[in-house]
Design an enzyme around this catalytic site. Sequence first.
Site, PDB file in Angstrom:
ATOM      1  N   GLY A 166      -5.300  -8.786   9.822  1.00 34.49           N
ATOM      2  CA  GLY A 166      -4.004  -8.177  10.145  1.00 34.49           C
ATOM      3  C   GLY A 166      -4.204  -6.850  10.858  1.00 34.49           C
ATOM      4  N   HIS A 202       4.438   6.592  40.716  1.00 33.34           N
ATOM      5  CA  HIS A 202       3.121   6.060  41.084  1.00 33.34           C
ATOM      6  C   HIS A 202       2.125   7.212  41.162  1.00 33.34           C
ATOM      7  CE1 HIS A 202       0.174   3.556  43.125  1.00 33.34           C
ATOM      8  NE2 HIS A 202       0.004   4.547  43.994  1.00 33.34           N
ATOM      9  N   ILE A 248      -4.174  -3.563   9.885  1.00 31.93           N
ATOM     10  CA  ILE A 248      -5.074  -2.528   9.356  1.00 31.93           C
ATOM     11  C   ILE A 248      -6.534  -2.971   9.465  1.00 31.93           C
ATOM     12  CG2 ILE A 248      -5.724  -1.240   7.258  1.00 31.93           C
ATOM     13  CD1 ILE A 248      -2.727  -1.288   6.493  1.00 31.93           C
ATOM     14  N   GLY A 279      -9.329 -10.035   6.105  1.00 32.48           N
ATOM     15  CA  GLY A 279      -7.935  -9.858   6.532  1.00 32.48           C
ATOM     16  C   GLY A 279      -7.854  -9.497   8.002  1.00 32.48           C
ATOM     17  N   VAL A 299      -5.800  -6.952   3.151  1.00 36.31           N
ATOM     18  CA  VAL A 299      -4.930  -8.138   3.142  1.00 36.31           C
ATOM     19  C   VAL A 299      -3.453  -7.760   2.982  1.00 36.31           C
ATOM     20  CG1 VAL A 299      -6.725  -9.716   2.331  1.00 36.31           C
ATOM     21  CG2 VAL A 299      -5.294  -8.519   0.662  1.00 36.31           C
ATOM     22  N   GLY A 310       3.833  13.659   2.681  1.00 39.89           N
ATOM     23  CA  GLY A 310       3.351  12.946   3.872  1.00 39.89           C
ATOM     24  C   GLY A 310       3.024  11.501   3.558  1.00 39.89           C
ATOM     25  N   GLY A 311       2.824  11.202   2.248  1.00 41.42           N
ATOM     26  CA  GLY A 311       2.633   9.811   1.816  1.00 41.42           C
ATOM     27  C   GLY A 311       1.393   9.159   2.399  1.00 41.42           C
ATOM     28  N   VAL A 312       1.436   7.842   2.431  1.00 44.83           N
ATOM     29  CA  VAL A 312       0.309   7.068   2.970  1.00 44.83           C
ATOM     30  C   VAL A 312       0.091   7.454   4.425  1.00 44.83           C
ATOM     31  CG1 VAL A 312      -0.447   4.732   3.620  1.00 44.83           C
ATOM     32  CG2 VAL A 312       0.662   5.123   1.403  1.00 44.83           C
ATOM     33  N   ASP A 341       8.889   1.537   2.922  1.00 42.22           N
ATOM     34  CA  ASP A 341       8.087   0.358   2.540  1.00 42.22           C
ATOM     35  C   ASP A 341       8.627  -0.344   1.302  1.00 42.22           C
ATOM     36  OD1 ASP A 341       6.445   0.942   4.647  1.00 42.22           O
ATOM     37  OD2 ASP A 341       4.603   1.160   3.461  1.00 42.22           O
TER      38      ASP A 341
HETATM   39  C1  LIG Z   1      -4.496   2.417   7.171  1.00 44.10           C
HETATM   40  C2  LIG Z   1      -3.022   2.395   7.484  1.00 44.10           C
HETATM   41  C3  LIG Z   1      -2.608   2.635   8.775  1.00 44.10           C
HETATM   42  C4  LIG Z   1      -1.255   2.640   9.079  1.00 44.10           C
HETATM   43  N1  LIG Z   1      -0.886   2.880  10.364  1.00 44.10           N
HETATM   44  C5  LIG Z   1       0.416   2.900  10.688  1.00 44.10           C
HETATM   45  C6  LIG Z   1       0.822   3.194  12.010  1.00 44.10           C
HETATM   46  O1  LIG Z   1       0.001   3.416  12.903  1.00 44.10           O
HETATM   47  N2  LIG Z   1       2.136   3.229  12.287  1.00 44.10           N
HETATM   48  C7  LIG Z   1       3.085   2.975  11.329  1.00 44.10           C
HETATM   49  O2  LIG Z   1       4.280   3.023  11.632  1.00 44.10           O
HETATM   50  N3  LIG Z   1       2.726   2.690  10.061  1.00 44.10           N
HETATM   51  C8  LIG Z   1       1.421   2.648   9.728  1.00 44.10           C
HETATM   52  N4  LIG Z   1       1.056   2.396   8.436  1.00 44.10           N
HETATM   53  C9  LIG Z   1       2.123   2.145   7.448  1.00 44.10           C
HETATM   54  C10 LIG Z   1       2.763   3.467   6.999  1.00 44.10           C
HETATM   55  O3  LIG Z   1       1.775   4.304   6.456  1.00 44.10           O
HETATM   56  C11 LIG Z   1       3.859   3.198   5.997  1.00 44.10           C
HETATM   57  O4  LIG Z   1       4.769   2.276   6.539  1.00 44.10           O
HETATM   58  C12 LIG Z   1       4.591   4.467   5.630  1.00 44.10           C
HETATM   59  O5  LIG Z   1       3.735   5.430   5.094  1.00 44.10           O
HETATM   60  C13 LIG Z   1       5.721   4.150   4.647  1.00 44.10           C
HETATM   61  O6  LIG Z   1       6.385   5.310   4.319  1.00 44.10           O
HETATM   62  P1  LIG Z   1       7.137   5.446   2.934  1.00 44.10           P
HETATM   63  O7  LIG Z   1       7.728   6.814   2.915  1.00 44.10           O
HETATM   64  O8  LIG Z   1       8.018   4.298   2.714  1.00 44.10           O
HETATM   65  O9  LIG Z   1       6.013   5.321   1.822  1.00 44.10           O
HETATM   66  P2  LIG Z   1       4.620   6.052   1.576  1.00 44.10           P
HETATM   67  O10 LIG Z   1       4.061   6.633   2.784  1.00 44.10           O
HETATM   68  O11 LIG Z   1       3.827   5.072   0.788  1.00 44.10           O
HETATM   69  O12 LIG Z   1       5.029   7.272   0.645  1.00 44.10           O
HETATM   70  C14 LIG Z   1       5.495   7.093  -0.647  1.00 44.10           C
HETATM   71  C15 LIG Z   1       5.159   8.324  -1.448  1.00 44.10           C
HETATM   72  O13 LIG Z   1       5.785   8.223  -2.720  1.00 44.10           O
HETATM   73  C16 LIG Z   1       4.910   8.743  -3.701  1.00 44.10           C
HETATM   74  N5  LIG Z   1       5.291   8.137  -4.979  1.00 44.10           N
HETATM   75  C17 LIG Z   1       5.217   6.824  -5.312  1.00 44.10           C
HETATM   76  N6  LIG Z   1       5.695   6.644  -6.552  1.00 44.10           N
HETATM   77  C18 LIG Z   1       6.066   7.871  -7.009  1.00 44.10           C
HETATM   78  C19 LIG Z   1       6.650   8.334  -8.221  1.00 44.10           C
HETATM   79  N7  LIG Z   1       6.950   7.512  -9.205  1.00 44.10           N
HETATM   80  N8  LIG Z   1       6.887   9.660  -8.351  1.00 44.10           N
HETATM   81  C20 LIG Z   1       6.592  10.513  -7.329  1.00 44.10           C
HETATM   82  N9  LIG Z   1       6.057  10.128  -6.168  1.00 44.10           N
HETATM   83  C21 LIG Z   1       5.813   8.823  -6.013  1.00 44.10           C
HETATM   84  C22 LIG Z   1       3.529   8.340  -3.225  1.00 44.10           C
HETATM   85  O14 LIG Z   1       2.542   9.187  -3.761  1.00 44.10           O
HETATM   86  C23 LIG Z   1       3.665   8.485  -1.712  1.00 44.10           C
HETATM   87  O15 LIG Z   1       3.251   9.756  -1.273  1.00 44.10           O
HETATM   88  C24 LIG Z   1      -0.289   2.394   8.075  1.00 44.10           C
HETATM   89  C25 LIG Z   1      -0.701   2.160   6.765  1.00 44.10           C
HETATM   90  C26 LIG Z   1      -2.050   2.163   6.461  1.00 44.10           C
HETATM   91  C27 LIG Z   1      -2.476   1.919   5.046  1.00 44.10           C
END
Ligand SMILES: Cc1cc2nc3c(=O)[nH]c(=O)nc-3n(C[C@H](O)[C@H](O)[C@H](O)COP(=O)(O)OP(=O)(O)OC[C@H]3O[C@@H](n4cnc5c(N)ncnc54)[C@H](O)[C@@H]3O)c2cc1C
Length: 469
Positions: free
Chosen positions: A183, A445, A185, A181, A271, A39-41, A313
Amino acid sequence: MSEQFEAIVLGGGPGGYVCAIRLAQLGVKTVCIEEEEYGGVCLNWGCIPSKALIANAHFFDKAKTIGAHGIEVSQVTVNAPKMQEWKDGIVKKLTGGVRGLLKANGAQIIEGRGRLVDKNTVEVTEKSGGKRRVSASKAIVIATGSSTIQVPGFEFDGKSILGAREAVSLRAIPKRLCVIGGGVIGLELGMVYQSFGAELTVVELTSGLLPGVDPECVKVVERSITKHGGKIFKNTKAERQEKRPDGTVVVHVTSEGKPMTIEADQVLVAVGMKPRSKGIGLEELGVTIDARGFVPTNELCETNVPGIYAIGDVSGQPMLAHKASKEGEVAAEVIAGHAAGKDWLTVPGIIFTHPEIAMAGLTEEQATAQGYSFKVGKFPFSALGRAMSIAETDGFVKVLFDEKTRRILGIHIVGPSASDLISEAVLAVETMVSVEDMSLAIHPHPTLGEALMEAAAAAQGHAIHVVNR
Ligand SMILES: Cc1cc2nc3c(=O)[nH]c(=O)nc-3n(C[C@H](O)[C@H](O)[C@H](O)COP(=O)(O)OP(=O)(O)OC[C@H]3O[C@@H](n4cnc5c(N)ncnc54)[C@H](O)[C@@H]3O)c2cc1C
């Protein structure tokens, strides 16, 4: 010996897990490696947790103001630990769901930190400390996402100096919150805690909040922050901080060239995010990493090294979950040999402030820079019955169209449910809808969506519910 796959996806965020699911659906033998939590970030401490808190802040605001509409609520208080439990429950359900979807679609998962050792092989250091190797005959997809940028002198301590990760998990509401910041977030989370009663101060280095966003939309949000007692310092640099024995953090800033201090209980440093492209073996394999740390790709999500792809990202702006997921699908289709590519006209953006801002397509500045001769129409929510009935009348819808082709170039919304309303705008921009189409299509409406129809009519000088100028 390494375990054999056709594709390896490094990272299980909204880019990586979507890519792995799609690969598996297309019959490609796939493993998705994740070092923290699937699920990541986005699911764990980004989009979803922040939006859960934001939704609660709206409930709280409503409960405080609903007396004027004849609904009397005797006492409204925030139970922060309970709110965290509720939010954590949502996160758990969703991350569990992602694991379930990966498995159900036939993608394998490995939990650990991966590093490319050659252009077909990833070495994984498992959570237990053990090492194993996996190889891919077709592709490795880099989906490692991004991490929070720290400001020197404001290193996160999890108590008084926070990043977004800590800020979505607070078990007490700060009395005074300083956000460094201005921006997306910083404003989203700052306004959450402002709703819950914190005195909010925003410190922004540049001359404006939310760079790149329609300035008129930004003004509405700025007004909302200051109307609720918040302070905004632009052209202000956070220099250093010191902690007093009573726990107060004194933030030293230079504001418009003059030294100044801001007192807070907690400081949120927001930031920006930086790509996670270093230390995973890319440099050694000759994969290009640009000056900002992004891994550049072509429209097929390919890096400069054949067989290595990058999505989400880590591969560049905009750093948004829906862009990461769409790139995940594109990469999967390309790897499976299908015709696919990054051929979208717009990646919509939403800022979940109160009121929300949402945008699709070009801003006026971009349309001018690209040489369009365009017209603009605006419709305020204050003129809409539905907006009045939900007591959310701040903001407007703005429509830009190209005078030559009549095509809608961009739509910018600040106001109630902008985050939901924008999907119509995305479809309009993406499918090159004309301004006439949008104003002629019957919008039901009473709904907030009528504002899009009226703004399109206003752009042609014939809105019904505002005086056309
Ligand atoms: C507070 C906050 C609020 C946000 N709100 C929004 C929103 O409302 N809408 C929106 O579209 N975006 C939002 N974002 C941005 C969004 O979270 C990211 O754009 C999105 O998660 C990117 O997805 P990703 O898969 O590229 O990377 P990530 O979600 O960063 O996932 C990458 C994954 O890779 C894993 N990883 C990294 N390196 C390794 C490795 N070497 N080996 C194994 N695993 C690894 C990490 O643990 C992570 O789980 C928000 C971000 C933050 C911080």
